[in-house]
Design an enzyme around this catalytic site. Structure first.
Site, PDB file in Angstrom:
ATOM      1  N   ASP A 159      23.423  38.475 -39.267  1.00 33.41           N
ATOM      2  CA  ASP A 159      22.725  37.830 -38.156  1.00 33.41           C
ATOM      3  C   ASP A 159      21.294  38.358 -38.158  1.00 33.41           C
ATOM      4  OD1 ASP A 159      21.889  36.705 -35.813  1.00 33.41           O
ATOM      5  OD2 ASP A 159      23.551  37.418 -34.596  1.00 33.41           O
ATOM      6  N   ASN A 167      10.702  32.058 -33.256  1.00 33.51           N
ATOM      7  CA  ASN A 167      10.479  30.700 -32.748  1.00 33.51           C
ATOM      8  C   ASN A 167       9.534  30.701 -31.555  1.00 33.51           C
ATOM      9  OD1 ASN A 167      12.146  29.413 -34.642  1.00 33.51           O
ATOM     10  ND2 ASN A 167      13.979  29.780 -33.410  1.00 33.51           N
ATOM     11  N   ASP A 176      12.076  27.847 -39.235  1.00 33.90           N
ATOM     12  CA  ASP A 176      12.835  27.125 -40.273  1.00 33.90           C
ATOM     13  C   ASP A 176      12.528  27.675 -41.658  1.00 33.90           C
ATOM     14  OD1 ASP A 176      14.006  25.569 -38.360  1.00 33.90           O
ATOM     15  OD2 ASP A 176      12.733  23.810 -38.696  1.00 33.90           O
ATOM     16  N   GLU A 202      21.079  31.381 -36.746  1.00 33.83           N
ATOM     17  CA  GLU A 202      20.511  32.379 -37.654  1.00 33.83           C
ATOM     18  C   GLU A 202      21.593  33.265 -38.271  1.00 33.83           C
ATOM     19  OE1 GLU A 202      20.046  34.060 -33.430  1.00 33.83           O
ATOM     20  OE2 GLU A 202      19.945  32.117 -34.430  1.00 33.83           O
TER      21      GLU A 202
END
Length: 260
Positions: A159, A167, A176, A202
């Site tokens: 993770d 973001n 992305d 993620e």
């Protein structure tokens, strides 16, 4: 033309030369007419007509001359029909060949389309890695193989740390690109026999076939170091947290993933 092998016939000695020729011509005509689906050719009929004319039998000469004309016309008509049939056969053959090639092309296109759909169904649209559906399928297959033969299988679940800040600070396009780069790092580092996929968001997973816990832990450490050392453009350096578990006897896939 049909070549006729005529038998030697003794001719009466008192026949004149024109009559001898006519005698053989008439025999040839009879033989030609006797052949199934064949009529005496025009040249033979013309020759007989000339011989009749030489012996002053103009009625027979005229009749044979007319037959010669009909024979030649019939022959020309038959040749024309044969050419037409040959052209039609050629056309039909070419059309059948073109249709067959068209069908083969459609079959190839259908197979390529099906293969593409299968890849899309099993792939994550952003990273190109195996998606959750494909990972579930691989886990089920490996669990079944473990139950049959005891073959070890382990998973590495990772993770990305604090990915939301990427973001929030840099926008989703940058986020992305980080996810795509992570997928490339995982693929480059894992073995060919490993199944690398995006578990969701993620989170990523590596299904390690024929691998025990120690082997999966070694892979996780290698992945952790490579990710930490990589510069992700505007997102800078990122880290990831890892969980590793090996499938235990009698354990199901859900239990394995939960422990990881």
């Amino acid at each position: 033309l049909v070549q006729l092998q005529l038998p030697v016939v003794k001719t009466p000695a008192d026949l004149a030369a024109p009559s001898v020729a006519l005698h053989y011509l008439l025999r040839a005509m009879a033989l030609a007419d006797g052949i199934a689906r064949f009529t005496a050719p025009g040249d033979l009929l013309d020759a007989a007509a000339r011989e009749y004319a030489r012996v002053d039998d103009y009625r027979q000469a005229y009749a044979l001359s007319q037959r010669a004309n009909v024979s030649r016309e019939t022959s020309r008509s038959q040749e024309a029909r044969n050419r037409a049939v040959a052209m039609q056969v050629t056309h039909e053959t070419e059309r059948a060949r073109a249709d067959a090639e068209h069908q083969r092309g459609l079959a190839r296109a259908q197979a390529e389309r099906l293969a593409l759909l299968e890849r899309l169904a099993a792939s994550d649209t952003l990273t190109g890695l195996s998606n959750r559906l494909r990972l579930d399928q691989v886990l089920a297959e490996e669990a079944a193989r473990h139950a049959r033969s005891g073959t070890p299988v382990a998973v590495v679940l990772l993770d990305l740390d604090h990915f939301k800040t990427v973001n929030d600070q840099h926008g989703h396009p940058v986020g992305d690109r980080v996810l795509v780069a992570i997928g490339q790092l995982l693929t480059a580092t894992a073995r060919r026999t490993d199944e690398v996929g995006r578990w969701g968001g993620e989170e990523f997973m590596v299904v390690c076939r024929d691998t025990d816990l120690a082997g999966a832990q070694a892979l996780a450490q290698k992945l952790r170091r490579r990710i930490a050392a990589h510069a992700f453009g505007a997102a800078g350096h990122r880290t990831a947290s890892f969980g590793v578990a090996q499938l235990a006897a009698g354990e199901d896939v859900a239990g394995l993933v939960a422990r990881a």
